[in-house]
Enzyme design. Structure first.
Site, PDB file in Angstrom:
ATOM      1  N   HIS A 244       7.437 -30.241  11.582  1.00 12.15           N
ATOM      2  CA  HIS A 244       7.024 -28.995  10.946  1.00 12.15           C
ATOM      3  C   HIS A 244       5.939 -29.254   9.901  1.00 12.15           C
ATOM      4  O   HIS A 244       4.989 -28.478   9.785  1.00 12.15           O
ATOM      5  CB  HIS A 244       8.218 -28.273  10.344  1.00 12.15           C
TER       6      HIS A 244
ATOM      7  N   THR B  43       3.140  -0.887   8.726  1.00 16.32           N
ATOM      8  CA  THR B  43       3.671  -1.723   9.803  1.00 16.32           C
ATOM      9  C   THR B  43       3.929  -3.159   9.378  1.00 16.32           C
ATOM     10  O   THR B  43       4.652  -3.883  10.059  1.00 16.32           O
ATOM     11  CB  THR B  43       2.692  -1.777  10.989  1.00 16.32           C
TER      12      THR B  43
ATOM     13  N   HIS C 234      10.714 -23.559   9.436  1.00 11.93           N
ATOM     14  CA  HIS C 234       9.721 -24.231  10.281  1.00 11.93           C
ATOM     15  C   HIS C 234       8.292 -24.122   9.777  1.00 11.93           C
ATOM     16  O   HIS C 234       7.497 -25.039   9.995  1.00 11.93           O
ATOM     17  CB  HIS C 234       9.771 -23.672  11.706  1.00 11.93           C
TER      18      HIS C 234
ATOM     19  N   CYS D  27       3.265  -2.877   4.031  1.00 13.90           N
ATOM     20  CA  CYS D  27       2.410  -1.732   4.369  1.00 13.90           C
ATOM     21  C   CYS D  27       3.180  -0.927   5.411  1.00 13.90           C
ATOM     22  O   CYS D  27       4.356  -1.171   5.630  1.00 13.90           O
ATOM     23  CB  CYS D  27       1.020  -2.161   4.837  1.00 13.90           C
TER      24      CYS D  27
ATOM     25  N   ASP E 230       0.868  -1.169   0.000  1.00 17.21           N
ATOM     26  CA  ASP E 230       0.000   0.000   0.000  1.00 17.21           C
ATOM     27  C   ASP E 230       0.911   1.227   0.000  1.00 17.21           C
ATOM     28  O   ASP E 230       2.131   1.115  -0.172  1.00 17.21           O
ATOM     29  CB  ASP E 230      -0.986  -0.027   1.174  1.00 17.21           C
TER      30      ASP E 230
END
Length: 142
Positions: free
Chosen positions: A133, A66, A97, A64, A7
């Protein structure tokens, strides 16, 4: 091929990643946004996730402000394992993992130098395929 999306908050960092991928000869497809004008991150999360799910692209990178919102949006799609990483240890661990298929980062959280190291770590770390995993991923996907 790497799918890229962001964004407005991630636009500047995405430009750095594009230059980095070009310099390394890594093919990519840019799903937008293409300006710093305000826009809605779920639109770009969905485009990148669809490219990864369709196998048009092997991995995705989403950015974005954050990294939180865009990773949440991508993870709404079954089969996507988007991991928000702001350090190399997390990027390596999520590939080893979790077999994460999308890297998410915050353009307002991390600088470009460190971000590019995280991108390289994410893209160059294979999934371990350890039974425990695989079992855990299957539990997520069920």
């Amino acid at each position: 091929m790497i799918a890229l999306g962001c964004d407005h908050g991630g636009f500047e960092l995405k430009q750095e990643i594009i230059k980095h991928l070009k310099d390394k000869g890594v093919p990519y497809k840019d799903y937008g946004t293409y300006t710093e004008d305000s826009c809605d991150y779920p639109v770009y999360a969905k485009k990148v996730a669809e490219a990864v799910l369709s196998k048009e692209c092997e991995f995705g990178i989403l950015i974005c402000g954050t990294g939180i919102g865009i990773s949440i949006a991508a993870n709404r799609m079954k089969g996507i394992r988007a991991a928000l990483c702001h350090d190399c240890f997390s990027a390596e661990a999520t590939r080893l993992h979790n077999d994460a298929n999308i890297l998410a980062m915050g353009g307002r959280v991390i600088g470009p130098g460190h971000a590019l190291k995280i991108v390289d770590t994410f893209l160059n770390t294979p999934f371990s395929k350890d039974e425990r995993h695989v079992r855990r991923i299957n539990l997520i996907e069920d």
